[in-house]
Scaffold this motif. Sequence first.
Motif, mmCIF file in Angstrom:
data_model
loop_
_atom_site.group_PDB
_atom_site.id
_atom_site.type_symbol
_atom_site.label_atom_id
_atom_site.label_comp_id
_atom_site.label_asym_id
_atom_site.label_seq_id
_atom_site.Cartn_x
_atom_site.Cartn_y
_atom_site.Cartn_z
ATOM 1 N N ASN A 178 -19.648 18.636 0.654
ATOM 2 C CA ASN A 178 -18.681 18.616 -0.448
ATOM 3 C C ASN A 178 -18.860 17.363 -1.278
ATOM 4 N N TYR A 218 -2.060 13.183 2.013
ATOM 5 C CA TYR A 218 -1.534 14.497 2.393
ATOM 6 C C TYR A 218 -0.203 14.767 1.703
ATOM 7 N N HIS A 238 -3.298 21.461 3.758
ATOM 8 C CA HIS A 238 -4.434 21.049 4.592
ATOM 9 C C HIS A 238 -5.764 21.507 3.981
ATOM 10 N N GLU A 239 -5.730 22.589 3.198
ATOM 11 C CA GLU A 239 -6.925 23.077 2.511
ATOM 12 C C GLU A 239 -7.218 22.288 1.236
ATOM 13 N N VAL A 240 -6.208 21.594 0.685
ATOM 14 C CA VAL A 240 -6.318 20.888 -0.599
ATOM 15 C C VAL A 240 -6.551 19.390 -0.418
ATOM 16 N N CYS A 241 -5.925 18.777 0.576
ATOM 17 C CA CYS A 241 -5.981 17.324 0.778
ATOM 18 C C CYS A 241 -7.417 16.848 0.992
ATOM 19 N N PRO A 242 -7.876 15.863 0.216
ATOM 20 C CA PRO A 242 -9.242 15.369 0.372
ATOM 21 C C PRO A 242 -9.561 14.843 1.777
ATOM 22 N N SER A 278 -8.177 15.871 4.602
ATOM 23 C CA SER A 278 -8.276 17.050 5.462
ATOM 24 C C SER A 278 -9.602 17.761 5.242
ATOM 25 N N ARG A 279 -10.003 17.887 3.995
ATOM 26 C CA ARG A 279 -11.266 18.553 3.677
ATOM 27 C C ARG A 279 -12.459 17.748 4.201
ATOM 28 N N ALA A 280 -12.380 16.429 4.093
ATOM 29 C CA ALA A 280 -13.498 15.576 4.523
ATOM 30 C C ALA A 280 -13.710 15.637 6.029
ATOM 31 N N HIS A 322 -12.666 18.256 8.032
ATOM 32 C CA HIS A 322 -12.622 19.627 8.542
ATOM 33 C C HIS A 322 -13.856 19.945 9.387
#
Length: 138
Positions: free
Chosen positions: A2, A58, A118-122, A124-126, A128
């Motif tokens: 990403n 978050y 949780h799908e949007v927060c950078p 959380s994404r980093a 995952h």
Amino acid sequence: MNRPEKVIYTAKVHTTGGRVGSSRSDDGKLEVKLSRPGTSGEGTNPEQLFAAGWSACYQSAMELVARRMKLALPAGFAVDAEVDLGPTGDGFDVAVRLNVSLPGIAPDVAQRLIDVTHEVCPYSRATHGNIAVETKLV
């Protein structure tokens, strides 16, 4: 991997001394002494900084998601982050718990908000798929 489509901000921090050193941002807004977790050192530790950064990010992501869902967040909503550090084989790993308080919001709506955030927060994404993360409505 990403990568942002457009960079809107770059944080720059210079650290010396590792866990017993200090960190300073290039703009001078952050200047902290560091110490090892669980010691009597006078500074904070990277896990506390990670917890503060992730919980703040978050919470802001949740505000965005709530607007998209046309949902008013309660004044007292909060995110408490817990970051565990421990050995794994020859290295170390972290695990995170995000405890989200959304007083007055129906549990099913609150859980949907938590899941989408949780799908949007950078942060959380980093992380995952890289570390154990638990999001929990409290």
